[in-house]
Design an enzyme around this catalytic site. Structure first.
Site, PDB file in Angstrom:
ATOM      1  N   THR A  77       0.806  -1.223   0.000  1.00 29.63           N
ATOM      2  CA  THR A  77       0.000   0.000   0.000  1.00 29.63           C
ATOM      3  C   THR A  77       0.841   1.275   0.000  1.00 29.63           C
ATOM      4  O   THR A  77       0.296   2.345  -0.238  1.00 29.63           O
ATOM      5  CB  THR A  77      -0.924   0.061   1.242  1.00 29.63           C
ATOM      6  OG1 THR A  77      -0.118   0.074   2.419  1.00 29.63           O
ATOM      7  CG2 THR A  77      -1.868  -1.123   1.288  1.00 29.63           C
ATOM      8  N   ASN A  89       2.885  -3.782  13.877  1.00 30.20           N
ATOM      9  CA  ASN A  89       2.619  -4.520  15.105  1.00 30.20           C
ATOM     10  C   ASN A  89       2.730  -6.026  14.921  1.00 30.20           C
ATOM     11  O   ASN A  89       2.562  -6.548  13.821  1.00 30.20           O
ATOM     12  CB  ASN A  89       1.217  -4.184  15.601  1.00 30.20           C
ATOM     13  CG  ASN A  89       0.156  -4.580  14.577  1.00 30.20           C
ATOM     14  OD1 ASN A  89       0.019  -3.942  13.533  1.00 30.20           O
ATOM     15  ND2 ASN A  89      -0.565  -5.657  14.859  1.00 30.20           N
ATOM     16  N   ASP A 122      -1.457  -2.597  19.468  1.00 31.45           N
ATOM     17  CA  ASP A 122      -1.457  -2.224  18.049  1.00 31.45           C
ATOM     18  C   ASP A 122      -0.687  -0.935  17.802  1.00 31.45           C
ATOM     19  O   ASP A 122      -1.041  -0.130  16.948  1.00 31.45           O
ATOM     20  CB  ASP A 122      -2.906  -2.095  17.544  1.00 31.45           C
ATOM     21  CG  ASP A 122      -3.005  -2.129  16.012  1.00 31.45           C
ATOM     22  OD1 ASP A 122      -4.063  -1.747  15.475  1.00 31.45           O
ATOM     23  OD2 ASP A 122      -2.014  -2.514  15.362  1.00 31.45           O
TER      24      ASP A 122
END
Lengths: 255, 553
Positions: B180, B266, B309
């Site tokens: 991405t 994470n 996270d």
């Protein structure tokens, strides 16, 4: 007040023929299995409460009202091409379990039968001051939340809490606002929206207005409810009658 | 527009060719990428230059005249996915992304489109957080883009024709792998890292030959058996094979030391650390790799054994500054975990760290920069309240550093917390592997078009930090959260946006708002700036629209 709670608690154990909601009843084992699938897979995008994707409110009964179980099963299995909703490797039974879970989540606690008379409740409500602020099927004021389909979107326990202890839970979308303009005019109303520099509200004359914050002398969120408690004004049975009436406002018919 | 000649001396024929070709698009050499700051009329890469300061050296727009900015042209992407891309502009041609994986070339002065390259994303792709792409990289006559279905594509920058299109080995979309972020160019290689940490991937960064697309080296962000760092995962299970550790934003590059820096995401399952005892390297770390070989030179882990996270997927901002009396080569990092760090980017040495938002999961950092965890602050079945919440004190959107003000500008979330709930999870390929969920404590993050939250319930601010001591110089408050990056210019103008439909300019020295315009939806990108026909443009994406602004002619 406690009599009311016991009444309702007992009532929920009865096999009452509750209005309307009997159309969606699923065995608990299906709901539980569906919950495991949903939380383990779907929730990553949809959120635990099914509300993380804009315009897709999986736990909202108003949203689910407009879609059939078959349609939802098809979407779960084949996805929606061209969007982020993927196909999923579930069979119809499993997808059906997820649907059961979602319908149950949206209706949880709402179906508690209430042991009151909705007709009497409507009379009580209309002869009290409720419609000075609330609105039901185009009668009453727009200053407080519209109750025309409140039986579809709020649990019985939430409605009872609103009547007896209105300050206990005020949803952010129902906040009030108080502003004072540069020339000293005080305006109160429903907060609709605000950003860095402006605020939008529905004022006490039910007009939509927008102001620049820089033009205001005072700008305050009113975090307490404007509503009083009705615990003293109504008896336990009267409260139940009113609750029965509110629960019956479920969008069943158009007047 | 200049044509860069590759030969030192002109032949007569060459001279004719140069004169005729004077208006043609120029090849972009690695030399030009290295010296991007000297050619501020172009914006050569995602963060502007290899130091990733998102700082333009253009000075035509100033604090005094910024209020006169006028909208020039707009372009509407035919996609409602979050428009997170930053365009690249070279010699008057702009390249950006139409989500999810189209590359659009347009005239940067007018917005007229030259061509659109389309990549059809496989139905197997399963990105967790948006079907989108943050931008292209450019070298010579070629553009490079990673795709949602684990492919890397190179196209001709003049015509949009495909040069090569490869499926990266192991980056299977059905297993959750995706690309991405905008790739990074170093010398003759294009470098890119995998997203997909929520699907139990084993992340990796790989470099490919720009001409052939052949893979040259690979660095796994989770070390395998026998590799240093593998001992920070359970030794007797396959937790390391599905440990996540993705890459979501473009890294930085130091040419002197030939180090390429990357923030790593994470570990998985995100919110349940029970099946992955240990520090879980290199999750939530910054890694410094030799750009030629991919060899790890140093790493620094921000959040060992993370359960919240707190991806370290921020832009590594490189700064040359005096530190305690010496000239030093630094890396500034405002981390999702709520701490701000200063590292030596040559050695990875921890120099300084302190919270920049309220933090309740750690009492501070020890003298090596390791967080001191507080007992009981861990996800639980009932939910544990943690500051900052799941989206962090800041996140993937770009900060900026200004060499003029020597301030570090961070888009920050304040008064923001989450209730972390832990659940058991088993790895199944293609399904999310996250082990629980964070519950919002205020009005939900992804609100509809309206906002009724008070500032106490959480809001964003642009904070200007003095990197030497972590003190806040000034703070500009917004009424909602933000996903917008920050850009500064050498004339001390700061540009950013937020979620309430405004794009605005602040004085980078004081935080005073100088200009504000309506863009009508959330700004999900960072602004950038370029020069064409002698005019400085500011470009930013909001909603599905790319807006451009310039001073009146």
């Amino acid at each position: 007040m406690y009599r009311v709670i016991i009444f309702i608690a007992l009532g929920s154990f009865l096999l009452a023929t509750s209005p309307v909601f009997a159309q969606h009843e699923y065995p608990q084992v299906e709901v539980q299995r569906g919950g495991q699938y949903f939380r383990g897979n779907c929730a990553a995008c949809h959120g635990q409460n099914g509300d993380l994707i804009e315009d897709v409110s999986l736990a909202d009964p108003l949203y689910l009202r407009d879609v059939t179980d078959e349609q939802m099963i098809a979407i779960i299995i084949t996805g929606i091409p061209g969007t982020a909703m993927l196909a999923n490797d579930y069979n119809e039974l499993q997808a059906g379990n997820i649907v059961a879970y979602l319908r149950d989540m949206s209706e949880e606690g709402r179906i508690a039968p209430v042991n009151g008379d909705p007709g009497r409740g409507q009379v009580l409500l209309e002869s009290s001051d409720c419609l000075d602020c609330h609105r039901i099927k185009r009668k009453g004021s727009r200053l407080a939340p519209d109750l025309s389909v409140i039986g579809l979107i709020r649990r019985t326990s939430e409605l009872e809490e609103a009547l007896l202890d209105p300050n206990a839970t005020i949803l952010p979308e129902h906040r009030n606002i108080r502003i004072v303009t540069e020339n000293g005019r005080e305006i109160t109303g429903r907060l609709l929206n605000h950003d860095q520099v402006t605020v939008q509200l529905l004022d006490s004359d039910e007009r939509l207005q927008s102001f620049m914050k820089a033009d205001l002398r005072e700008f305050d969120f009113v975090l307490n409810s404007n509503m009083q408690s009705y615990a003293e004004q109504f008896s336990g049975q009267e409260i139940e009658d009113i609750l029965s009436y509110l629960v019956s406002l479920n969008g069943g018919e158009v007047q | 527009m200049k044509l860069i000649s590759k030969t030192r001396h002109f032949s007569f024929f060459g001279l004719i060719l140069c004169l005729w070709a004077g208006s043609l698009y120029a090849q972009v050499s690695f030399e030009q990428l290295l010296n991007a700051d000297q050619n501020p009329g172009n914006w050569y890469m995602y963060s502007g230059s290899y130091m990733s300061q998102r700082h333009s050296r253009l000075t035509q727009i100033t604090p005094d005249n910024v209020k006169d900015l006028e909208q020039q042209w707009v372009w509407q992407a035919r996609s409602l996915e979050k428009f997170e891309a930053t365009p690249v502009v070279v010699d008057g041609v702009m390249y950006t992304i139409q989500n999810p994986n189209d590359i659009v070339a347009m005239d940067a002065a007018t917005g007229n489109i030259f061509w659109v390259y389309h990549h059809q994303v496989s139905e197997e792709a399963r990105p967790c957080c948006g079907r989108l792409n943050r931008g292209v990289a450019i070298l010579d006559d070629a553009l490079f883009m990673g795709t949602l279905d684990g492919r890397l594509v190179s196209i001709d920058a003049r015509t949009g024709d495909e040069l090569w299109n490869i499926q990266v080995e192991g980056a299977r979309p059905e297993a959750g792998y995706a690309y991405t972020h905008a790739p990074q160019i170093v010398k003759d290689k294009v470098i890119i890292g995998t997203a997909g940490g929520e699907f139990g991937i084993r992340g990796f960064i790989a470099a490919f030959d720009v001409v052939t697309g052949e893979e040259v080296w690979r660095f796994y962000t989770i070390p395998g058996p026998g590799e240093p760092g593998h001992e920070t995962w359970p030794q007797d299970t396959d937790a390391w094979m599905h440990g996540g550790a993705s890459v979501w934003v473009t890294g930085s590059y130091d040419a002197e030391h030939n180090l390429t820096y990357w923030g790593i995401g994470n570990p998985g399952p995100d919110w349940n650390g029970d099946t992955r005892e240990g520090d879980n390297l290199y999750s939530n770390s910054v890694v410094a790799l030799d750009a030629d070989s991919g060899e790890l030179k140093w790493h620094f882990q921000f959040s060992p054994h993370d359960e919240f996270d707190y991806d370290a997927v921020q832009i590594p901002v490189l700064v040359d500054m005096e530190w305690e009396g010496e000239d030093r080569q630094l890396m500034l990092w405002a981390n999702r975990n709520g701490f701000f760090y200063v590292l030596d980017r040559v050695t990875g040495e921890f120099l300084f760290g302190r919270p920049f938002v309220r933090v309740n999961w750690a009492s501070g950092l020890d003298d090596r920069g390791r967080p001191i965890r507080i007992e009981g602050k861990t996800p639980s079945r009932e939910g544990t309240l943690i500051f900052p919440g799941n989206q962090g004190g800041t996140n993937w959107y770009s900060p900026s550093f200004s060499p003029e003000t020597e301030l570090f500008y961070i888009p920050t979330w304040l008064n923001y917390s989450s209730n972390y709930v832990k659940e058991p999870d088993t790895y199944v390929e293609g399904e999310t592997f996250t082990g629980g969920f964070p519950r919002s404590t205020g009005p939900t993050i992804r609100t509809r078009n309206v906002n009724f939250g008070t500032n106490d319930e959480g809001h964003a601010a642009i904070r200007a930090f003095n990197p030497r001591n972590g003190e806040i110089e000034w703070q500009f408050n917004m009424s909602d959260f933000t996903d917008a990056g920050v850009m500064t210019t050498a004339s001390n103008v700061l540009f950013s946006g937020g979620r309430d439909g405004y794009f605005f300019a602040l004085d980078a020295r004081t935080g005073e708002q100088l200009w504000r315009t309506s863009v009508g939806e959330r700004v999900y990108s960072g602004a950038m700036s370029y020069l064409v026909n002698g005019r400085q443009y500011i470009a930013v994406a909001a909603g599905n629209v790319l807006f451009t602004y310039a001073l009146p002619e």
